[in-house]
Each structure stands twice: as C-alpha cells, then as structure tokens.
Scaffold this active site. Structure first.
Site, PDB file in Angstrom:
ATOM      1  N   ILE A 269       0.835  -1.203   0.000  1.00 26.91           N
ATOM      2  CA  ILE A 269       0.000   0.000   0.000  1.00 26.91           C
ATOM      3  C   ILE A 269       0.874   1.259   0.000  1.00 26.91           C
ATOM      4  CG2 ILE A 269      -0.234   0.122   2.528  1.00 26.91           C
ATOM      5  CD1 ILE A 269      -3.217   0.899   1.980  1.00 26.91           C
TER       6      ILE A 269
ATOM      7  N   TYR B  33      -6.842 -10.146  16.460  1.00 28.85           N
ATOM      8  CA  TYR B  33      -5.972 -10.705  15.409  1.00 28.85           C
ATOM      9  C   TYR B  33      -6.233 -12.214  15.259  1.00 28.85           C
ATOM     10  CZ  TYR B  33      -1.425 -12.194  13.399  1.00 28.85           C
ATOM     11  OH  TYR B  33      -0.428 -12.743  12.640  1.00 28.85           O
TER      12      TYR B  33
HETATM   13  C1  AKB Z   1       2.338 -11.512  16.284  1.00 34.23           C
HETATM   14  O1  AKB Z   1       3.045 -11.501  17.309  1.00 34.23           O
HETATM   15  O2  AKB Z   1       1.277 -10.904  16.167  1.00 34.23           O
HETATM   16  C2  AKB Z   1       2.790 -12.371  15.107  1.00 34.23           C
HETATM   17  C3  AKB Z   1       2.168 -13.726  15.143  1.00 34.23           C
HETATM   18  C4  AKB Z   1       2.572 -14.715  16.150  1.00 34.23           C
HETATM   19  O3  AKB Z   1       1.344 -14.012  14.321  1.00 34.23           O
HETATM   20  N1  AKB Z   1       4.216 -12.475  15.102  1.00 34.23           N
END
Ligand code: AKB
Length: 325
Positions: free
Chosen positions: A39, A146
């Site tokens: 990006i 995440y």
């Molecule tokens: C994070 O720490 O967010 C990444 C992962 C473990 O996916 N390195």
C-alpha cells in the site's frame, strides 16, 4: 530461470515476511518474474531490484487490474495488521485482515490454476488450548482480535477451496525472527528487538515476563516452509485451513542467556505491558507432525544457530551503518 509458468505476486511485500520472501523468490525465479506490491512505496532498497506496484488489498478492482496486466500464476497475500496493533485498532484490523483476504479469494476464484498462499498464525489458539505441543486439531478459541481474524480466515480458505476449487495453501506462523526487515506490531517482536538492542547498548527492557515461552521461527525456515507448501502437489496439501509448523520455543530469559554467551555484558530487565495478556493466551510449543507427513516440512535452525547468525549479520549491518555516518 523461472520454474513457474506465470509471474508471482507478493501483496504486503514491504513487511517483515514480504521483504525476505521477495528477495528469495527473485533469486530463484528471476527479478522480473516477481511483482512486489504494497500500500506504500517500499523504503527498503531490496524491493527496488524488480517490478513494484502500489496495491491496496481493500481495492478489489485494482487487484483485478494487476491480474490483467501480468500473467499471474502464484500469489502470496501477506498484508495484515499483527496482534498488538490489532488490539489498538480493532475495526481497521478486522477490515484489512478479513476484507483483504476475501477480495483476494474472490479474484482468484474467477481465474484458473492460480496458487494462493496466506499466512495464518499461532494466534488462532487461545487460553483453553493445550499449551505444550499444541496439536493440529484442537480447541481454537482465540481471545485477540488478530486471532479471531486469523481463525475466520482459515475457515474462509477451506470454504473457498472446498466450494470454489481455490488452490489456497496456508501455514500457522509462530513469531518470526529476521535480520533483514523489522517486524511491526506483533507480540513476538521482542525476539527481534532484543538482538538489535543487545548489539547497540548491551541492554534490553522486555515488555513480556521473563518466563513467557512462545513458539518462534527463524525467517530462512519460514521461507523454506512457504516454498515447501507452495511446491507440493495439490493432493499432498490435505489441510486447506492452515498447517501447524514448528521451529523453536524460548522465553525472554532463555534467549537472553543465549545472547549473553556471545555478548557477555548483555543485561535484560522486564516491564510487562498489555502484550503480556496476548502472549499468555498463546501456546508455548507446536506439534507440526501433519506438515512433516503431508509435504515434508523440516526446519533447519535451532535457537543457538539462529542467535549466532542474527548476531553475525546484524553486526555487519550496524558496522556498515556506522561507516556511512
Ligand atoms: C504476532 O506476534 O502478532 C505475530 C504472530 C505470532 O502471528 N508475530
């Protein structure tokens, strides 16, 4: 010389994995055959040695345009917000991590014979997952935004494979360690910063507790795993959500001891912050037997060999930077 029929597109090429991956793919397939994209304009010189395209993964039309302009046969979709940043920017993380993946899956679905790589993470696991030797199939109840996007992404990948025939391949990465590019916004980033600080000032203040053991992997092994799964024949890739892979596991105290053997004056202090809660929800070590059995995965590096190489390579970079001042 290229061993692929068409060109390779790397989305998110200016990031930690992207930088190393583009270099390695260009070495193998030729600079012109690997299209780097991000990006933002790459700050790193390493991306200047071949084609580069500005692409926002939220813009499906733009992705389509790139597919029309180049004869793409392989895509690595690496653009995402990592765990620590995602906790701060929840809506943005959801949007980029989910809509970005959906856009690529939809573009690839319309084309034949395109192989897609998408990285998942150990973040798909949660506090109730068995912490040691975490199996391939187990409780996946992530408590980070995440992790939730990565778990939903895995389900999407399998869905698009089963229902639309998309040849998508994926790996659940642990913390990645590289001397070429810094990580950005992850919980495991300390495992890279500790080397930089050890060499610069023989001191590191760690944002995780001393005994927080997490699975990690040295970048050459991560590249090896991506190349391995992408060159496997489709019938070898039996899991279309994402594969566990394992490299090494250590705590901040353990890696500090390894560094101290090479830099005796090194000291470390601990000041845990919000990232501790994220680390506490993740496994300590990973069982990767399925990746080994299905497509022959085998890591090359131990904690000791990784640390020795990190220190040698980073010392060279620091010396070079000092001489150009
Ligand atoms: C994070 O720490 O967010 C990444 C992962 C473990 O996916 N390195």
């Amino acid at each position: 010389m290229s061993s692929t029929k068409g060109k390779i597109l790397v989305l998110g090429a200016a990031g930690q994995i992207g930088t190393d991956l583009v270099l390695s793919l260009r070495e193998k397939h030729g600079n012109e055959n690997v299209i780097a994209s991000d990006i933002k304009e790459p700050i790193s010189e390493v991306l200047d040695n071949g084609p580069f395209e500005l692409i926002d993964v939220l813009n499906e039309e733009r992705i389509d345009e790139i597919f029309l302009n180049y004869n793409i046969s392989e895509v690595y979709h690496l653009a995402a917000l990592l765990s620590a940043t995602a906790e701060k920017l929840m809506d943005k993380a959801w949007h980029i991590n989910m809509q970005g993946l959906l856009n690529i899956l939809n573009v690839v679905k319309e084309k034949n014979h395109i192989k897609l790589f998408w990285p998942s993470s150990i973040a798909v696991f949660g506090p109730d997952t068995p912490k040691k030797n975490t199996p391939q199939h187990t409780i996946t109840e992530p408590t980070t935004i995440y992790g939730i996007t990565k778990l939903a992404g895995e389900r999407l990948c399998e869905y698009y494979h089963d229902n639309h025939g998309v040849d998508v391949r994926s790996i659940r990465f642990p913390g990645l360690i590289s001397y070429k590019a810094p990580p950005g916004g992850g919980t495991t980033d300390y495992a890279v910063s500790i080397f930089h600080e050890a060499l610069k000032q023989e001191y590191y203040k760690c944002y995780l507790r001393s005994e927080s053991t997490l699975p990690m992997m040295y970048m050459p092994d991560a590249i090896k795993s991506m190349v391995g799964i992408m060159s496997a024949s489709p019938d070898q890739v039996k899991i279309r959500s994402s594969y566990n892979v394992s490299g090494m596991s250590f705590s901040p105290a353990e890696i500090a001891l390894v560094i101290k053997k090479i830099i005796p004056g090194f000291t470390i202090e601990y000041q845990p912050d919000y990232r501790q809660k994220i680390a506490d929800s993740w496994p300590q070590s990973i069982d990767d037997n399925r990746a080994r059995a299905d497509w022959g995965w085998l890591p090359d590096y131990s904690t000791d060999s990784m640390a020795a190489e990190m220190i040698t390579e980073l010392s060279k970079t620091i010396k070079k930077e000092a001489s150009t001042l």
